[in-house]
Design a protein around this motif. Structure first.
Motif, short mmCIF file in Angstrom:
data_model
loop_
_atom_site.label_atom_id
_atom_site.label_comp_id
_atom_site.label_asym_id
_atom_site.label_seq_id
_atom_site.Cartn_x
_atom_site.Cartn_y
_atom_site.Cartn_z
N MET A 7 -19.89 -9.22 32.02
CA MET A 7 -18.32 -9.66 31.63
C MET A 7 -17.03 -10.50 32.52
O MET A 7 -17.74 -10.12 34.27
CB MET A 7 -18.23 -8.21 32.20
N ILE A 8 -16.32 -10.27 31.73
CA ILE A 8 -15.16 -11.16 32.67
C ILE A 8 -13.71 -10.40 32.17
O ILE A 8 -13.50 -10.87 31.20
CB ILE A 8 -14.76 -12.65 32.62
N SER A 9 -13.11 -9.83 33.47
CA SER A 9 -11.40 -9.37 32.88
C SER A 9 -10.37 -9.88 32.63
O SER A 9 -10.75 -11.02 34.60
CB SER A 9 -12.09 -8.09 33.48
N VAL A 10 -9.85 -10.93 32.67
CA VAL A 10 -8.27 -11.16 32.29
C VAL A 10 -7.20 -10.01 33.16
O VAL A 10 -6.69 -8.88 32.14
CB VAL A 10 -7.66 -11.74 30.86
N ASN A 11 -6.82 -9.79 33.85
CA ASN A 11 -5.76 -8.56 34.00
C ASN A 11 -4.76 -9.36 35.16
O ASN A 11 -4.11 -9.96 35.11
CB ASN A 11 -6.78 -7.98 35.53
N GLY A 12 -3.79 -8.58 34.01
CA GLY A 12 -1.98 -8.51 34.31
C GLY A 12 -1.20 -9.73 34.13
O GLY A 12 -0.47 -10.15 34.93
N LEU A 13 -2.05 -10.94 33.34
CA LEU A 13 -1.84 -12.31 33.52
C LEU A 13 -0.65 -12.57 32.80
O LEU A 13 -0.19 -12.77 32.01
CB LEU A 13 -3.05 -12.94 32.62
N THR A 14 0.55 -13.35 34.22
CA THR A 14 1.44 -13.47 33.45
C THR A 14 1.97 -14.57 34.07
O THR A 14 1.41 -15.42 35.58
CB THR A 14 2.78 -12.65 34.06
N VAL A 15 2.85 -16.04 32.86
CA VAL A 15 2.48 -17.34 33.41
C VAL A 15 4.52 -17.21 33.54
O VAL A 15 4.97 -16.97 31.81
CB VAL A 15 1.84 -18.18 32.79
N GLU A 16 4.89 -17.96 33.68
CA GLU A 16 6.21 -18.04 34.03
C GLU A 16 6.66 -20.05 34.34
O GLU A 16 5.79 -20.39 34.40
CB GLU A 16 7.37 -17.65 34.50
N PHE A 17 7.51 -20.68 32.72
CA PHE A 17 7.98 -21.94 33.19
C PHE A 17 9.34 -21.90 33.39
O PHE A 17 9.95 -22.09 32.17
CB PHE A 17 7.75 -22.79 32.34
N LYS B 184 3.24 -12.72 29.27
CA LYS B 184 3.22 -12.05 30.30
C LYS B 184 2.56 -10.48 30.68
O LYS B 184 2.35 -9.57 29.21
CB LYS B 184 4.79 -10.75 29.86
N ASP B 185 1.78 -9.62 31.52
CA ASP B 185 0.95 -7.99 31.14
C ASP B 185 0.03 -9.41 30.82
O ASP B 185 -0.70 -7.50 29.93
CB ASP B 185 1.95 -7.03 31.44
N VAL B 186 -0.71 -10.16 30.71
CA VAL B 186 -2.02 -9.91 29.48
C VAL B 186 -3.45 -9.04 29.91
O VAL B 186 -3.63 -10.23 31.07
CB VAL B 186 -2.10 -11.21 28.49
N ASN B 187 -3.83 -8.80 29.10
CA ASN B 187 -5.58 -7.98 30.01
C ASN B 187 -6.12 -7.63 28.33
O ASN B 187 -5.65 -7.81 27.29
CB ASN B 187 -5.06 -6.58 30.03
N PHE B 188 -7.51 -8.67 28.79
CA PHE B 188 -8.72 -8.38 27.91
C PHE B 188 -10.58 -8.61 28.65
O PHE B 188 -9.57 -9.17 29.86
CB PHE B 188 -8.51 -9.47 26.58
N VAL B 189 -10.95 -7.81 28.46
CA VAL B 189 -12.24 -8.22 28.90
C VAL B 189 -13.16 -9.13 27.44
O VAL B 189 -12.84 -9.66 26.50
CB VAL B 189 -13.03 -7.24 28.55
N ASN C 30 -11.22 -11.98 37.45
CA ASN C 30 -12.22 -11.19 37.62
C ASN C 30 -13.37 -11.04 37.20
O ASN C 30 -13.65 -11.05 36.28
CB ASN C 30 -12.09 -9.46 38.16
N CYS C 31 -14.43 -11.61 37.87
CA CYS C 31 -15.97 -11.95 37.64
C CYS C 31 -16.83 -11.97 38.18
O CYS C 31 -16.65 -12.08 39.32
CB CYS C 31 -16.32 -13.09 36.53
N HIS C 32 -17.49 -11.54 38.82
CA HIS C 32 -19.03 -11.85 39.46
C HIS C 32 -19.68 -13.10 40.13
O HIS C 32 -19.05 -13.97 39.92
CB HIS C 32 -20.68 -11.28 39.03
N GLU C 33 -19.59 -13.50 40.96
CA GLU C 33 -19.78 -14.60 42.44
C GLU C 33 -20.33 -15.65 41.61
O GLU C 33 -20.10 -16.47 41.65
CB GLU C 33 -19.75 -14.25 43.96
#
Length: 543
Positions: A1-11, A18-23, A59-62
């Motif tokens: 399982m790989i999780s995307v946590n609170g992703l924010t990108v600004e140019f 902003k604050d993108v979350n999904f698994v 976040n994911c397993h090493e």
């Protein structure tokens, strides 16, 4: 399982998302959707570890293996196609070599009680656990299947990678990715440079053998066939649908209809509240009510309606003189390069008004046939344009023929005639040219932008025969729809080379198959042709 946590990108001052979350779960097949500039490729690069976010992370397993189809193709030309592809198993070969080296040390050392000796045993044990957990694989066979599935011949295996074009180099990288059997495959427009048979092979591989997949693609059939989930990026946030692309479109319309309803109700509430405040703001007995309603307005989170392109551009080719009965005729037509025979003894007649597809693997002669029709190469036999045939030709290198000193607008304005001149900016907008881009000089455009401009230019020229070689490679879904609708209304003769099945669907009523140095005529639609050949192809590739 790989999780995307609170992703924010600004140019600069602009927030991309902003604050993108999904698994991402095992076996998820995700289509990443959104308009151009929404941030799809940026998000994919962040997941791949190629780019950093302003905040948040992945976040994911090493031990998780994430494979990404690179934007920059391989540059090492010191090996063959087979050798380059075998690098997919490089980590296994290195593991095997280290185990062999360590075992040789254990055989010769006698310091059995030392810490160093125990460390060697622990390392051998650790490597052995990983190595023997790997499924026993015939590496050469797997490499052969992947390369042949992606359109290579066995004779190509020993050729240097330096002999291949950018599209073929991309296939080598794709083969390496598929062979790594990663936990997550990230593919950004993977079908742009591969033929229909290879696209079908890739579909079957991703559906039946790959684990999790995230794909960005403008090939509607491809994403519909492989995905079970759609994540849309819009207005800085995401919407996650447990549905393939076609079902997602329906759900998105339902979501937007609800947003519109909520927006209208909220606007009415705001209007009524403001009217109440204005009416009673000086009335002592209503002071608390006025203050309460003002606080409610100040704290109210406004309903936003998702961006959607509601423009409907109907484009029709300018009228042209009628051609003869058979605009394209080939008799006893052959083409070879030295001892390499491309095709031999071809007899072909394409009637006025027919819409036909040229289909076959890359290298079988589709583009060669088109170049012969356009009299760009020498050949044996005859291959002629019929009486009064006025040809509009879109080649894969068409972009290089545009005058670099002109602006985007000037390029189109120079060929547009009559009423269509009023629609130039709308037409350019449909092909992703808007704002300041229309005043940009051609010399400063990217390759994809030049290709789209060449297509717009062709759409405005009066012709009765259209020959299009891979016209959709740099078009988004909206642009493809505009082009397809124009081609449906085109009353002349159409010859299409394309790997995009959704685009061909409803356009092609006859198929010329290029295979084994022959050109075979099939009186059927592209859908019927592909369905008939699909099972046979899969059996041949032993998937």
């Amino acid at each position: 399982m790989i999780s995307v946590n609170g992703l924010t990108v600004e140019f600069s001052a602009r927030t991309l998302f902003k604050d993108v979350n999904f698994v991402i779960n095992e076996n998820d097949k995700i289509a990443l959707m959104g308009k151009n500039g929404a941030g799809k490729s940026t998000m994919m690069k962040i997941i791949a570890g190629e780019q950093s976010a302003n905040s948040g992370g992945i976040n994911c397993h090493e031990d998780t293996v994430i494979a990404y189809l690179p934007q920059h193709l391989l540059t090492d030309d010191n090996c063959t196609v087979f050798e380059e592809t075998s690098k997919a198993f490089g980590h296994i070969f290195e593991m095997q070599k280290e185990m062999d080296d360590l075992n040789k040390q254990l055989e010769t050392r006698t310091d059995y009680e030392s810490k160093e000796y125990m460390s060697l045993i622990e390392r051998v044990s650790e490597l052995g656990e990983k190595y023997y957990a790997i499924e026993e694989t015939n590496f050469d066979s797997e490499i052969e299947k992947a390369l042949m599935g992606l359109g290579f011949n066995r004779s190509d295996f020993t050729r240097s990678t330096s002999e291949f074009s950018g599209g073929w180099r991309m296939r080598i990288e794709l083969a390496k990715i598929l062979l790594k059997k990663p936990d997550l495959v990230l593919l950004d427009e993977p079908t742009n440079h591969i033929d229909i048979e290879s696209v079908i092979w890739l579909e079957d591989f991703l559906k039946n053998k790959a684990k999790a997949v995230i794909v960005i693609s403008h090939d509607r059939t491809f994403i519909d066939n492989i995905t079970n989930r759609t994540i849309e990026i819009t207005m800085g946030r995401i919407y996650d649908y447990k549905a393939n692309y076609s079902h997602y479109l329906t759900l998105r319309e339902e979501r937007r209809a609800q947003q519109l309803k909520d927006y209208k109700e909220q606007q009415k509430l705001i209007k009524d509240t403001k009217r109440f405040i204005e009416q009673f703001k000086g009335t002592y007995s209503k002071t608390n009510s006025v203050s309460s309603r003002q606080r409610m307005l100040d704290k109210m989170e406004l309903v936003e309606i998702d961006e959607i392109d509601t423009s409907a551009l109907s484009l029709r080719f300018p009228p042209s003189q009628r051609s003869g009965d058979y605009p394209v005729i080939a008799k006893d037509f052959s083409k070879s390069y030295g001892e390499n025979i491309i095709f031999k003894d071809v007899n072909m007649a394409i009637a006025r008004g027919e819409k036909v597809s040229f289909v076959g693997r890359n290298g079988e002669g589709k583009s060669t046939m088109i170049k012969a029709i356009m009299d760009e190469i020498e050949y044996e036999g005859t291959c002629d344009l019929g009486h009064n045939a006025k040809v509009g030709y879109f080649a894969q290198n068409q972009a290089s023929l545009i005058d670099p000193s002109l602006s985007v607008f000037e390029t189109v304005d120079n060929v547009a005639e009559g009423e269509i001149r009023k629609e130039i900016k709308n037409i350019l907008g449909a092909f992703m040219f808007s704002g300041d881009t229309v005043d940009k000089k051609v010399e400063f455009l990217s390759g994809g932008e030049r290709t789209r401009l060449a297509m717009v230019k062709l759409l405005l020229e009066p012709v009765n025969v259209l020959i299009l070689d891979e016209p959709t490679n740099h078009l988004d879904l909206k642009s493809k729809d505009v082009l397809k609708e124009a081609l449906k209304k085109f009353d002349g003769t159409l010859i299409l080379v394309s790997h995009d099945r959704a685009f061909l669907q409803g356009l092609s009523e006859k198929v010329f198959e290029f295979k084994n140095k022959r050109v075979i005529e099939h009186f059927e639609t592209i859908d019927a042709f592909l369905e008939r050949n699909r099972i046979e192809q899969i059996k041949q590739l032993d998937l």
